[in-house]
Design a protein around this motif. Structure first.
Motif, PDB file in Angstrom:
ATOM      1  N   GLY A   1     -15.068  53.187   6.894  1.00 41.64           N
ATOM      2  CA  GLY A   1     -16.530  52.844   6.337  1.00 41.64           C
ATOM      3  C   GLY A   1     -17.569  53.123   7.303  1.00 41.64           C
ATOM      4  N   LEU A   2     -17.395  52.953   8.595  1.00 44.24           N
ATOM      5  CA  LEU A   2     -18.422  53.393   9.710  1.00 44.24           C
ATOM      6  C   LEU A   2     -18.596  55.032   9.696  1.00 44.24           C
ATOM      7  N   LEU A   3     -17.542  55.736   9.479  1.00 47.27           N
ATOM      8  CA  LEU A   3     -17.569  57.196   9.386  1.00 47.27           C
ATOM      9  C   LEU A   3     -18.420  57.525   8.221  1.00 47.27           C
ATOM     10  N   LEU A   4     -18.292  56.903   7.214  1.00 42.04           N
ATOM     11  CA  LEU A   4     -19.079  57.360   5.789  1.00 42.04           C
ATOM     12  C   LEU A   4     -20.529  57.039   6.100  1.00 42.04           C
TER      13      LEU A   4
ATOM     14  N   ALA B   1     -17.597  30.452   7.518  1.00 47.67           N
ATOM     15  CA  ALA B   1     -16.524  31.608   7.593  1.00 47.67           C
ATOM     16  C   ALA B   1     -17.300  32.669   6.998  1.00 47.67           C
ATOM     17  N   ASP B   2     -18.169  32.595   6.012  1.00 48.51           N
ATOM     18  CA  ASP B   2     -18.819  33.746   5.314  1.00 48.51           C
ATOM     19  C   ASP B   2     -19.769  34.572   6.382  1.00 48.51           C
ATOM     20  N   VAL B   3     -20.424  33.602   7.012  1.00 48.14           N
ATOM     21  CA  VAL B   3     -21.644  33.999   8.007  1.00 48.14           C
ATOM     22  C   VAL B   3     -20.982  35.105   9.163  1.00 48.14           C
ATOM     23  N   ALA B   4     -19.658  34.316   9.548  1.00 45.39           N
ATOM     24  CA  ALA B   4     -19.186  35.233  10.837  1.00 45.39           C
ATOM     25  C   ALA B   4     -18.556  36.530  10.165  1.00 45.39           C
ATOM     26  N   ALA B   5     -18.081  36.493   8.928  1.00 46.22           N
ATOM     27  CA  ALA B   5     -17.576  37.724   8.211  1.00 46.22           C
ATOM     28  C   ALA B   5     -18.919  38.868   8.039  1.00 46.22           C
ATOM     29  N   LEU B   6     -20.055  38.498   8.191  1.00 45.81           N
ATOM     30  CA  LEU B   6     -21.250  39.470   8.021  1.00 45.81           C
ATOM     31  C   LEU B   6     -21.361  40.459   9.217  1.00 45.81           C
ATOM     32  N   ILE B   7     -20.414  40.367  10.227  1.00 46.38           N
ATOM     33  CA  ILE B   7     -20.420  41.210  11.300  1.00 46.38           C
ATOM     34  C   ILE B   7     -20.000  42.661  10.834  1.00 46.38           C
ATOM     35  N   PHE B   8     -19.360  42.608   9.666  1.00 46.89           N
ATOM     36  CA  PHE B   8     -18.484  43.926   9.054  1.00 46.89           C
ATOM     37  C   PHE B   8     -19.756  44.829   8.488  1.00 46.89           C
ATOM     38  N   ARG B   9     -20.697  43.955   7.988  1.00 40.82           N
ATOM     39  CA  ARG B   9     -21.894  44.681   7.273  1.00 40.82           C
ATOM     40  C   ARG B   9     -22.745  45.243   8.479  1.00 40.82           C
ATOM     41  N   GLN B  10     -22.866  44.598   9.365  1.00 36.30           N
ATOM     42  CA  GLN B  10     -23.853  45.087  10.590  1.00 36.30           C
ATOM     43  C   GLN B  10     -23.055  46.096  11.402  1.00 36.30           C
ATOM     44  N   ILE B  11     -21.809  45.995  11.465  1.00 37.03           N
ATOM     45  CA  ILE B  11     -20.937  47.279  12.070  1.00 37.03           C
ATOM     46  C   ILE B  11     -21.444  48.552  11.360  1.00 37.03           C
ATOM     47  N   ALA B  12     -21.127  48.356   9.984  1.00 39.80           N
ATOM     48  CA  ALA B  12     -21.426  49.740   8.968  1.00 39.80           C
ATOM     49  C   ALA B  12     -22.948  50.059   9.242  1.00 39.80           C
ATOM     50  N   LEU B  13     -23.795  49.087   8.959  1.00 40.38           N
ATOM     51  CA  LEU B  13     -25.324  49.437   9.105  1.00 40.38           C
ATOM     52  C   LEU B  13     -25.747  49.734  10.465  1.00 40.38           C
TER      53      LEU B  13
END
Length: 574
Positions: free
Chosen positions: A40-43, A141-153
């Motif tokens: 995901g990060l690569l794309l 739990a939902d807010v903690a998982a937002l880290i994935f979107r921020q890793i990508a963006l």
């Protein structure tokens, strides 16, 4: 039926030691979703670089095709630009999908893991409100998982900034130097307030949990509030909690806005310096028009990834705060207070059980006995049932089948069931609330008869498949109590403890239930029953009654023998 991947992973990871820090929890989350995070990060990086290549390509087209009026070069340039946009579009589409999939799978896993804490650890909710725990298990739990979107963006933006800086440095070292110094400085200024955002976000989530708890309490007691004219008082209570949550949210938003402002201001200064330097180079004849267009376009493009990184820092701070609350919940009780011992029989022994008034209580129920306990103080009755259920520090005074309560295996339903006075029903059907399954399991007719649920079913066309709404609000108090009793009898444990199982039913039905329960529980040798009650039918049928007066020592005897004491008569006579 196959177990969903996320749920299976949550179960697998639960066996390992839970993280003890917020950063540890977030790192673990990323580690177990790396198969989605990395591609995901690569794309997303390809998308970010493609975005940056657009102004560069336009500048090249100006120099190579438009200014020299080269038609063939212009056609190939347009084709190349279309291809660039195709790569840009599809890389973002699939990169965002992978990142969002990682986000939602991890959010689900965290919700399952957090919910397992109050379900499996006896003391997890002793110092927290149900609304607070609900908030952690869902919103946090939902807010903690937002880290994935921020890793990508954020990650792709950071990589894109580095690549663009290299291009600018190669194109013009002055412009590149301005960017290489100005952008990191802006990012440092943005990162400085992140700890404060995390702290305020934690406070905000706690305030939201308190408001949720107030709302749950009000909804649970809505009928009583309306009957007693307490609507205005309840509204004021919730309004105060909601205002506290709103104020905390405003503070968090203000800090996030301040970070965004710092990032925009820093980037504006960098852009101004880049434009001044590039304009001077063009006027000095040291830079082509097309190159100027590329440099200016790339410099303007810089604002977007920097804004994205600024937002990523703010969201990471919120995720960190949510992760801290998740870690606090997971560490709020020992991982497993249960042991491995299985009760050898249904003997119940209580030694030196502390009562709320400072006294202690001793009692013993032999295998096969049907015993009633009358406590003049309701708090004393609660203390007994809570201790036998394994809650609180007093559980150490209880032994079941010769073993301390705390050393028993966790799955005790076939050995011990404690049915509290408070009735909790769940969304589903009568069948699922009795059998605690949703696959159409059968319920024994004896259970339905003994609990008087059979009488309820006569008036329900759907029978056991009758819908039960949230908290059983479409059922009366007496119906809810009968269903809870049926649930306890359906488990058919060796040792059954009932706390006021018939307080909401009429006198005739109460006698019928008492006789049926007594017959059912004494039919099989070795089954032990303790009924904590002041109900005359149960007391009259009991082999023995243990009377715990408001003062003095407990007494034991039959119902008829104990009625000679005036204090006992005052409690049990109706």
């Amino acid at each position: 039926m196959a177990v969903p991947t996320a749920a299976r992973e949550a179960t697998t990871h639960h066996a390992a030691a839970a993280p003890t820090t917020a950063n540890g929890l977030l790192a673990r989350a990323v580690g177990r979703r790396w198969r989605l995070v990395v591609p995901g990060l690569l794309l997303m990086t390809i998308w970010q670089v493609s975005e940056a290549l657009v102004p560069i390509a336009i500048g090249w087209i100006v120099d190579a095709a438009i200014i020299p009026l080269d038609r063939q070069a212009l056609i190939w340039s347009v084709v190349g630009l279309i291809g660039l946009f195709v790569v840009l579009s599809f890389s973002y589409r699939f990169g965002a999908r992978m990142s969002n999939r990682a986000l939602h799978e991890e959010a689900h896993a965290l919700r399952v893991e957090a919910t397992r804490v109050p379900l499996t650890r006896r003391r997890a909710m002793e110092s927290a409100s149900s609304g607070g725990v609900l908030s952690v298990c869902s919103a946090d739990a939902d807010v903690a998982a937002l880290i994935f979107r921020q890793i990508a963006l954020g990650g792709s933006s950071l990589i894109g900034i580095v690549g663009i800086s290299v291009y600018l440095l190669w194109t013009d070292w002055i412009v590149g130097l301005i960017v290489l110094i100005g952008v990191p400085l802006s990012l440092v200024l943005v990162a400085l307030p992140s700890r404060a955002i995390s702290r305020h976000s934690t406070t905000q989530q706690a305030a939201i949990g308190e408001a949720s708890s107030r709302a749950a309490d009000i909804m649970a007691g809505l009928r009583a509030l309306k009957a007693g004219g307490g609507e205005r008082w309840a509204a004021e209570q919730y309004r105060a909690a909601s205002r506290a949550a709103a104020d905390a949210g405003i503070v968090t938003a203000e800090r996030q806005g301040r970070v965004a402002g710092i990032g925009s201001l820093g980037m504006a200064v960098v852009l101004a310096l880049v434009l001044l330097a590039a304009g001077y180079r063009v006027l000095a004849g040291e830079m082509e028009i097309g190159t100027l267009i590329s440099v200016v376009g790339v410099a303007v493009f810089f604002e977007e990834p920097v804004r994205t990184i600024t937002m990523a820092v703010s969201v990471y701070a919120r995720s960190h705060g949510a992760a801290r609350r998740l870690v606090d919940l997971m560490g709020s009780a020992p991982v497993d207070e249960s042991g491995t011992e299985v009760p050898s029989d249904a003997r119940l022994q209580v030694r030196d059980l502390p009562l709320p008034d400072g006294r202690t209580l001793d009692l013993e129920v032999a295998p096969g006995e049907f015993v009633a306990l009358v406590a003049e103080q309701p708090a004393a009755a609660d203390a007994v049932t809570l201790a036998i259920a394994g809650h609180g520090d007093s559980a150490g005074a209880v032994r079941v089948g010769g073993h301390p309560r705390g050393s028993l295996v966790r799955g005790l339903a076939e050995h011990l069931v404690v049915a509290p006075h408070r009735v909790d029903l769940f969304v589903g059907t009568l069948r699922s609330n009795i059998a605690l399954v949703h696959d159409g399991a059968g319920v024994d007719d004896d259970v339905l008869h003994a609990s008087a649920v059979a009488e309820i079913l006569e008036h329900l066309p759907a029978g056991l498949d009758h819908e039960v709404r949230e908290s059983g609000r479409n059922l009366s108090g007496g119906q809810r109590q009968r269903i809870a009793l049926a649930r306890a009898l359906h488990a058919d444990p060796e040792l059954l403890v009932l706390h006021e199982p018939t307080s909401a039913v009429d006198a005739v039905t109460e006698w019928e239930i008492a006789r049926a329960v007594h017959e059912m529980r004494t039919r099989r040798p070795g089954q032990t029953t303790l009924v904590v009650t002041t109900s005359p039918p149960f007391l009259d049928l009991a082999d023995r009654v243990i009377h715990v007066p408001s003062g003095g020592d407990a007494r034991s005897g039959t119902h008829a023998e104990l009625r000679a004491a005036s204090s006992y008569r005052m409690v049990v006579d109706r």
